[in-house]
Design a protein around this motif. Structure first.
Motif, PDB file in Angstrom:
ATOM      1  N   UNK A  14       3.105  -2.835   0.840  1.00  0.00           N
ATOM      2  CA  UNK A  14       3.706  -1.726   1.472  1.00  0.00           C
ATOM      3  C   UNK A  14       4.785  -0.883   0.433  1.00  0.00           C
ATOM      4  N   UNK A  15       5.305  -1.826  -0.529  1.00  0.00           N
ATOM      5  CA  UNK A  15       5.904  -0.917  -1.513  1.00  0.00           C
ATOM      6  C   UNK A  15       5.070  -0.234  -2.305  1.00  0.00           C
ATOM      7  N   UNK A  16       3.810  -0.750  -2.598  1.00  0.00           N
ATOM      8  CA  UNK A  16       2.988  -0.005  -3.411  1.00  0.00           C
ATOM      9  C   UNK A  16       2.459   1.273  -3.103  1.00  0.00           C
ATOM     10  N   UNK A  17       2.284   1.139  -1.493  1.00  0.00           N
ATOM     11  CA  UNK A  17       1.539   2.230  -0.778  1.00  0.00           C
ATOM     12  C   UNK A  17       2.823   3.402  -0.783  1.00  0.00           C
ATOM     13  N   UNK A  18       4.014   2.938  -0.411  1.00  0.00           N
ATOM     14  CA  UNK A  18       5.237   3.920  -0.444  1.00  0.00           C
ATOM     15  C   UNK A  18       5.393   4.438  -1.710  1.00  0.00           C
ATOM     16  N   UNK A  19       5.165   3.855  -2.823  1.00  0.00           N
ATOM     17  CA  UNK A  19       5.321   4.343  -4.081  1.00  0.00           C
ATOM     18  C   UNK A  19       4.307   5.300  -4.453  1.00  0.00           C
ATOM     19  N   UNK A  20       2.997   5.061  -4.144  1.00  0.00           N
ATOM     20  CA  UNK A  20       1.665   5.931  -4.437  1.00  0.00           C
ATOM     21  C   UNK A  20       2.277   7.162  -3.396  1.00  0.00           C
ATOM     22  N   UNK A  21       2.773   6.992  -2.358  1.00  0.00           N
ATOM     23  CA  UNK A  21       3.081   8.482  -1.355  1.00  0.00           C
ATOM     24  C   UNK A  21       4.047   9.127  -2.129  1.00  0.00           C
ATOM     25  N   UNK A  22       5.069   8.746  -2.763  1.00  0.00           N
ATOM     26  CA  UNK A  22       6.105   9.294  -3.170  1.00  0.00           C
ATOM     27  C   UNK A  22       5.432  10.108  -4.246  1.00  0.00           C
ATOM     28  N   UNK A  23       4.773   9.650  -5.206  1.00  0.00           N
ATOM     29  CA  UNK A  23       4.276  10.199  -6.267  1.00  0.00           C
ATOM     30  C   UNK A  23       3.150  11.277  -5.843  1.00  0.00           C
ATOM     31  N   UNK A  24       2.526  11.123  -4.928  1.00  0.00           N
ATOM     32  CA  UNK A  24       1.644  12.120  -4.430  1.00  0.00           C
ATOM     33  C   UNK A  24       2.450  13.344  -3.852  1.00  0.00           C
ATOM     34  N   UNK A  25       3.905  13.234  -3.290  1.00  0.00           N
ATOM     35  CA  UNK A  25       4.547  14.406  -2.748  1.00  0.00           C
ATOM     36  C   UNK A  25       5.243  14.798  -3.963  1.00  0.00           C
ATOM     37  N   UNK A  26       5.492  14.214  -4.775  1.00  0.00           N
ATOM     38  CA  UNK A  26       6.108  14.783  -6.306  1.00  0.00           C
ATOM     39  C   UNK A  26       4.946  15.811  -6.917  1.00  0.00           C
ATOM     40  N   UNK A  27       3.664  15.156  -6.852  1.00  0.00           N
ATOM     41  CA  UNK A  27       2.689  16.281  -7.327  1.00  0.00           C
ATOM     42  C   UNK A  27       2.281  17.281  -6.504  1.00  0.00           C
ATOM     43  N   UNK A  28       2.584  17.331  -5.209  1.00  0.00           N
ATOM     44  CA  UNK A  28       2.561  18.495  -4.219  1.00  0.00           C
ATOM     45  C   UNK A  28       3.726  19.324  -4.770  1.00  0.00           C
ATOM     46  N   UNK A  39      -3.866   1.782  -8.335  1.00  0.00           N
ATOM     47  CA  UNK A  39      -4.496   0.486  -8.809  1.00  0.00           C
ATOM     48  C   UNK A  39      -3.143  -0.528  -8.222  1.00  0.00           C
ATOM     49  N   UNK A  40      -2.082  -0.386  -8.390  1.00  0.00           N
ATOM     50  CA  UNK A  40      -0.970  -1.225  -7.744  1.00  0.00           C
ATOM     51  C   UNK A  40      -1.436  -1.472  -6.199  1.00  0.00           C
ATOM     52  N   UNK A  41      -1.685  -0.409  -5.474  1.00  0.00           N
ATOM     53  CA  UNK A  41      -2.128  -0.645  -4.197  1.00  0.00           C
ATOM     54  C   UNK A  41      -3.341  -1.520  -3.957  1.00  0.00           C
ATOM     55  N   UNK A  42      -4.405  -1.295  -4.733  1.00  0.00           N
ATOM     56  CA  UNK A  42      -5.502  -2.197  -4.917  1.00  0.00           C
ATOM     57  C   UNK A  42      -5.146  -3.602  -4.930  1.00  0.00           C
ATOM     58  N   UNK A  43      -4.402  -3.810  -6.162  1.00  0.00           N
ATOM     59  CA  UNK A  43      -4.018  -4.935  -6.546  1.00  0.00           C
ATOM     60  C   UNK A  43      -3.444  -5.942  -5.549  1.00  0.00           C
TER      61      UNK A  43
END
Length: 403
Positions: A106-120, A176-180
């Protein structure tokens, strides 16, 4: 005595003479008679199944055995198998408490979503920077704007593009963190890597395993539909053995049942090679004081599961064999001549020994195959018989002596 008649004295003298003659005749017969004919211990030339084989002691091993362990730490919440269970590849073995791994995912998915929002957000900023750069460029070309404004808008545009590339790299890293994390969550569900039998339970339900330093083993899984026999062949016999030779063996529980196979491989070094010697002197002492054995490997089907791990086997590797062959006991063989023939004493028709030159084939040190020089039924001499020794032996129609 004086009154006895003279005829009595004559009769006495005759009797004495006769007794003396009898004694002299008995002594002469005793000393002058020929010695008695010697008796011999013999065995018949008979047909039998012969083989020359290398004997070895072996142990039963699983054809393939794996240690099924945990790649993540946690408490074993469920153990889905019991000792002796047969499992198929992919069957559930155990489940480990997955709360920690779920939270990590969950933490990895949240971090990924946060980065994707920053990218947008940064991509929106990029559009604004591109528009500002285009206006500054047009004003500069029309001499309506300053170069300083143009250079500032260009720097802002390049910086925004660089920040976007950094965010894209962070997104890749986040994926990668999410996959791991998802993979580690999957490791909490342990499944069988192959079909086999559960031969050992190392950890029980409720125990906590720690995979931080090494992979803890939960069960041992072995393929037992086929087993491997590891036979220890002495260095004195290993030069006569090679892969492809016929092999049969027995087990202690069923000494009369033969299991047949073929020698699959011969290991090039003994088991002791895996033990490192600290000094050359230790190696020298070990090599001279310890018997050396090389492992021969053979595979045998085990559909009824009679053969179990670590059973002791008595193995014979066949070098030569002959069915229904004329044979004699090997002790009957005399010296071997330069022509390759052996001298054998045979009991003649009149009970006297005769010397024959015999051609021998298989000789397993117990019985020897007769290729020429003797006929079935003839009696070969094994030695001279004593008063309490039978003069002939009966040979059963059989193969090699029992192991």
């Amino acid at each position: 005595m004086k009154n006895l008649p003279s005829s009595w004295f004559r009769l006495r003298n005759v009797v004495l003479v006769l007794v003396a003659l009898l004694l002299l005749g008995g002594l002469a017969a005793y000393f002058l008679a020929p010695p008695p004919r010697p008796s011999y211990l013999t065995a018949p030339v008979a047909k039998a199944d012969l083989e020359d084989a290398v004997l070895a002691t072996g142990t039963v091993q699983a054809y393939k055995q794996v240690n099924v362990g945990a790649q993540v730490s946690g408490q074993i919440k469920r153990l889905a198998v019991k000792l002796g269970d047969k499992v198929a590849a992919g069957d559930l073995i155990a489940e480990i408490d997955s709360l920690t791994q779920q939270n990590t995912l969950r933490n990895a998915e949240a971090a990924l979503q946060n980065t994707q929002a920053q990218l947008a957000a940064k991509q929106a900023t990029l559009k604004q920077a591109e528009f500002a750069f285009q206006r500054a460029d047009q004003l500069l070309k029309q001499d309506a704007g300053s170069r300083e404004s143009f250079e500032a808008s260009e720097a802002t545009l390049n910086a925004t593009r660089a920040e976007i590339r950094a965010l894209e790299a962070q997104i890749a890293q986040g994926r990668i963190s999410v996959d791991t994390a998802r993979l580690n969550l999957g490791y909490t569900r342990i499944v069988a890597p192959m079909a086999g039998t559960v031969v050992a339970l190392i950890n029980q339900e409720g125990q906590t395993v720690n995979a931080n330093q090494s992979t803890p083993t939960i069960i041992k899984l072995a393929r037992m539909d086929t087993v491997t026999i590891k036979a220890q062949i002495s260095e004195a016999d290993v030069t006569r053995v090679k892969p492809g030779q016929k092999v049969y063996f027995t087990i202690l529980g069923e000494p009369r049942k033969r299991y047949s196979s073929t020698l699959r491989a011969l290991e090039p070094a003994p088991d002791s090679i895996s033990t490192d010697s600290t000094t050359s002197s230790t190696t020298s002492t070990t090599s001279t004081s310890t018997a050396i054995y090389y492992n021969g490997l053979l595979d045998v089907p085990n559909p009824d599961d009679k053969l179990r791990i670590s059973m002791t086997t008595q193995v014979r590797v066949l070098l030569e064999e002959a069915k229904d062959a004329l044979s004699i006991p090997a002790v009957a063989l005399g010296e071997r001549g330069k022509d390759g023939l052996y001298g054998v004493r045979v009991l003649g028709e009149r009970g006297m020994p005769e010397m024959r030159q015999v051609k021998i084939g298989i000789n397993n040190k117990t019985n020897a195959q007769v290729l020429a020089g003797l006929s079935e039924g003839e009696q070969v001499i094994l030695g001279e018989a004593t008063a309490d020794t039978p003069t002939s032996t009966t040979r059963r129609r059989m193969g090699p002596p029992p192991m």
